[in-house]
Design an enzyme around this catalytic site. Structure first.
Site, PDB file in Angstrom:
ATOM      1  N   ASP A 178      13.839  -2.532  -4.812  1.00  0.00           N
ATOM      2  CA  ASP A 178      14.173  -3.622  -3.890  1.00  0.00           C
ATOM      3  C   ASP A 178      14.811  -4.738  -4.712  1.00  0.00           C
ATOM      4  O   ASP A 178      14.221  -5.812  -4.898  1.00  0.00           O
ATOM      5  CB  ASP A 178      12.913  -4.110  -3.181  1.00  0.00           C
ATOM      6  CG  ASP A 178      12.304  -3.008  -2.330  1.00  0.00           C
ATOM      7  OD1 ASP A 178      12.876  -2.696  -1.292  1.00  0.00           O
ATOM      8  OD2 ASP A 178      11.289  -2.435  -2.754  1.00  0.00           O
ATOM      9  N   GLY A 233       0.810  -1.215   0.000  1.00  0.00           N
ATOM     10  CA  GLY A 233       0.000   0.000   0.000  1.00  0.00           C
ATOM     11  C   GLY A 233       0.842   1.263   0.000  1.00  0.00           C
ATOM     12  O   GLY A 233       2.018   1.225  -0.335  1.00  0.00           O
ATOM     13  N   MET A 283      11.336   6.482  -5.736  1.00  0.00           N
ATOM     14  CA  MET A 283      10.018   6.517  -5.094  1.00  0.00           C
ATOM     15  C   MET A 283       9.888   5.362  -4.111  1.00  0.00           C
ATOM     16  O   MET A 283      10.269   4.235  -4.418  1.00  0.00           O
ATOM     17  CB  MET A 283       8.922   6.458  -6.148  1.00  0.00           C
ATOM     18  CG  MET A 283       8.820   7.753  -6.894  1.00  0.00           C
ATOM     19  SD  MET A 283       7.316   7.860  -7.837  1.00  0.00           S
ATOM     20  CE  MET A 283       7.678   9.365  -8.755  1.00  0.00           C
ATOM     21  N   SER A 284       9.356   5.691  -2.937  1.00  0.00           N
ATOM     22  CA  SER A 284       9.180   4.692  -1.887  1.00  0.00           C
ATOM     23  C   SER A 284       8.063   5.179  -0.975  1.00  0.00           C
ATOM     24  O   SER A 284       7.934   6.391  -0.733  1.00  0.00           O
ATOM     25  CB  SER A 284      10.478   4.586  -1.076  1.00  0.00           C
ATOM     26  OG  SER A 284      10.225   3.956   0.163  1.00  0.00           O
ATOM     27  N   SER A 285       7.289   4.244  -0.469  1.00  0.00           N
ATOM     28  CA  SER A 285       6.208   4.632   0.455  1.00  0.00           C
ATOM     29  C   SER A 285       6.782   5.320   1.686  1.00  0.00           C
ATOM     30  O   SER A 285       6.160   6.208   2.271  1.00  0.00           O
ATOM     31  CB  SER A 285       5.424   3.391   0.883  1.00  0.00           C
ATOM     32  OG  SER A 285       5.020   2.681  -0.258  1.00  0.00           O
ATOM     33  N   ARG A 286       8.001   4.936   2.063  1.00  0.00           N
ATOM     34  CA  ARG A 286       8.625   5.525   3.264  1.00  0.00           C
ATOM     35  C   ARG A 286       8.970   7.008   3.074  1.00  0.00           C
ATOM     36  O   ARG A 286       9.150   7.723   4.059  1.00  0.00           O
ATOM     37  CB  ARG A 286       9.893   4.761   3.648  1.00  0.00           C
ATOM     38  CG  ARG A 286       9.611   3.403   4.238  1.00  0.00           C
ATOM     39  CD  ARG A 286      10.863   2.757   4.786  1.00  0.00           C
ATOM     40  NE  ARG A 286      10.562   1.530   5.489  1.00  0.00           N
ATOM     41  CZ  ARG A 286      10.403   0.349   4.922  1.00  0.00           C
ATOM     42  NH1 ARG A 286      10.530   0.227   3.616  1.00  0.00           N
ATOM     43  NH2 ARG A 286      10.109  -0.722   5.634  1.00  0.00           N
ATOM     44  N   GLY A 336       5.545   4.534  -8.867  1.00  0.00           N
ATOM     45  CA  GLY A 336       6.329   3.322  -9.106  1.00  0.00           C
ATOM     46  C   GLY A 336       5.421   2.094  -9.114  1.00  0.00           C
ATOM     47  O   GLY A 336       5.485   1.255 -10.014  1.00  0.00           O
ATOM     48  N   HIS A 337       4.532   2.016  -8.100  1.00  0.00           N
ATOM     49  CA  HIS A 337       3.600   0.882  -8.054  1.00  0.00           C
ATOM     50  C   HIS A 337       2.703   0.892  -9.293  1.00  0.00           C
ATOM     51  O   HIS A 337       2.431  -0.148  -9.885  1.00  0.00           O
ATOM     52  CB  HIS A 337       2.675   0.986  -6.830  1.00  0.00           C
ATOM     53  CG  HIS A 337       3.364   0.819  -5.516  1.00  0.00           C
ATOM     54  ND1 HIS A 337       3.501   1.846  -4.609  1.00  0.00           N
ATOM     55  CD2 HIS A 337       3.948  -0.266  -4.949  1.00  0.00           C
ATOM     56  CE1 HIS A 337       4.124   1.391  -3.529  1.00  0.00           C
ATOM     57  NE2 HIS A 337       4.420   0.127  -3.706  1.00  0.00           N
ATOM     58  N   LEU A 364       0.514   3.626  -2.086  1.00  0.00           N
ATOM     59  CA  LEU A 364       0.952   3.479  -3.474  1.00  0.00           C
ATOM     60  C   LEU A 364       1.456   4.797  -4.068  1.00  0.00           C
ATOM     61  O   LEU A 364       0.973   5.874  -3.735  1.00  0.00           O
ATOM     62  CB  LEU A 364      -0.203   2.949  -4.323  1.00  0.00           C
ATOM     63  CG  LEU A 364      -0.784   1.608  -3.865  1.00  0.00           C
ATOM     64  CD1 LEU A 364      -1.907   1.170  -4.799  1.00  0.00           C
ATOM     65  CD2 LEU A 364       0.285   0.530  -3.784  1.00  0.00           C
TER      66      LEU A 364
HETATM   67  O1  PAF Z   1       7.983  -4.811  -1.876  1.00  0.00           O
HETATM   68  C1  PAF Z   1       7.016  -4.862  -1.100  1.00  0.00           C
HETATM   69  O2  PAF Z   1       6.155  -3.974  -1.032  1.00  0.00           O
HETATM   70  C2  PAF Z   1       6.869  -6.065  -0.158  1.00  0.00           C
HETATM   71  O3  PAF Z   1       8.107  -6.488   0.280  1.00  0.00           O
HETATM   72  C3  PAF Z   1       6.051  -7.220  -0.766  1.00  0.00           C
HETATM   73  C4  PAF Z   1       6.741  -7.810  -1.975  1.00  0.00           C
HETATM   74  C5  PAF Z   1       4.676  -6.721  -1.148  1.00  0.00           C
HETATM   75  C6  PAF Z   1       5.895  -8.326   0.266  1.00  0.00           C
HETATM   76  O4  PAF Z   1       5.259  -7.876   1.415  1.00  0.00           O
END
Ligand code: PAF
Length: 279
Positions: free
Chosen positions: A150, A30, A184-187, A35-36, A32
């Site tokens: 990642d 989530g 981009m990252s949710s963090r 990137g997602h 989002l």
């Molecule tokens: O990359 C992520 O958001 C998480 O590590 C994943 C692959 C959804 C697993 O929880």
């Protein structure tokens, strides 16, 4: 767009589609961002039916605070997924995924799990392996899409599929960056103004490393990166490594036969950001 919090509803719906329908899957936690959405778009292009999951997986967090403070916003996420043409979203509760036993399985990823993120975040890849395995068993996708931010996770998931009898193609998708280069990252949502202003240094460092890699030795590059962050008032280097892209084994001497990648993890306060770049 179908939204299902229950495993049973997802399995039934997937079964109803029949085996000739190609299912593309994008697992997420989530919060989002673009990137997602690029993963969803890619899945949309290559499949007949697109499934996303939103689940903040407790077993992959090594720090309780990181888990509790992980950004959450289901309604905004669903709106974004709807606008990108996602067909189904799986939004399970922790109980649905783990029942009463919130624990990871233990995996052997041929040593990939012991390097970099694995070394710095105890149990992280057991948690990732556990949840990805369960999600794959529920969704049974033909293809699954993971971001290259990642990168180690991507290699781990490829290894997981290699070691199991699932006919799933794992697709790695390029890192999406803000205009100043921040991956981009949710963090990123948790960064203060000062931290946000400082973090483009991560990408800038990777760009410099990729230039230096043409002419300099690995050790000298590593020392330079350490120095950049050494006295930084806002950022702290967790690790920097140059590794071969598939085995992720650290490279000490350059070898033109190896495809290398630089990997970096940096703390801004308690927020940990990672990035990487092919060299
Ligand atoms: O990359 C992520 O958001 C998480 O590590 C994943 C692959 C959804 C697993 O929880």
């Amino acid at each position: 767009m179908l939204v299902f919090p229950k495993i049973k509803s997802v399995t039934e719906a997937i079964k109803l589609l029949g085996s000739s329908v190609r299912v593309g899957f994008v697992p997420t936690m989530g919060a989002l961002h673009k990137g997602h959405l690029s993963l969803i778009e890619r899945a949309r292009k290559e499949n007949d039916f697109v499934v996303a999951s939103i689940f903040v997986n407790p077993t992959q967090f090594d720090k309780e605070a990181d888990l509790t403070k992980y950004p959450r916003g289901l309604e905004a996420d669903l709106a974004m997924l709807r606008s990108t043409g996602c067909d189904m979203v799986f939004t399970p509760s922790t109980e649905e995924m783990y029942a009463q036993n919130i624990q990871s399985e233990s995996f052997d990823f041929d040593g990939l799990e012991q390097l970099m993120e694995g070394k710095h975040r105890t149990g992280h890849f057991d948690g990732v392996g556990t949840i990805v395995k369960r999600l794959f068993e529920v969704v049974k996708p033909n293809c699954a899409y993971f971001g290259e931010k990642d990168f180690q996770q991507l290699q781990i998931v490829k290894k997981l599929v290699e070691k199991n009898p699932w006919p799933i193609r794992i697709v790695g998708c390029p890192i999406f960056r803000e205009t100043d280069g921040l991956a981009m990252s949710s963090r990123n949502l948790r960064l203060t103004k000062t931290q946000r202003a400082a973090v483009p240094l991560i990408y800038k460092t990777l760009l410099e490393v990729s230039k230096q890699f043409q002419t300099e030795e690995v050790l000298a590059i590593k020392e330079r990166v350490t120095t950049i962050f050494d006295k930084h008032p806002v950022l702290r280097l967790d690790y920097f490594d140059i590794a071969e892209e598939t085995s992720l084994r650290p490279v000490t001497n350059k070898d033109p036969k190896l495809t290398c990648r630089a990997f970096i993890a940096v703390f801004a306060g308690e927020i940990r950001l990672i990035d990487n770049m092919r060299l």
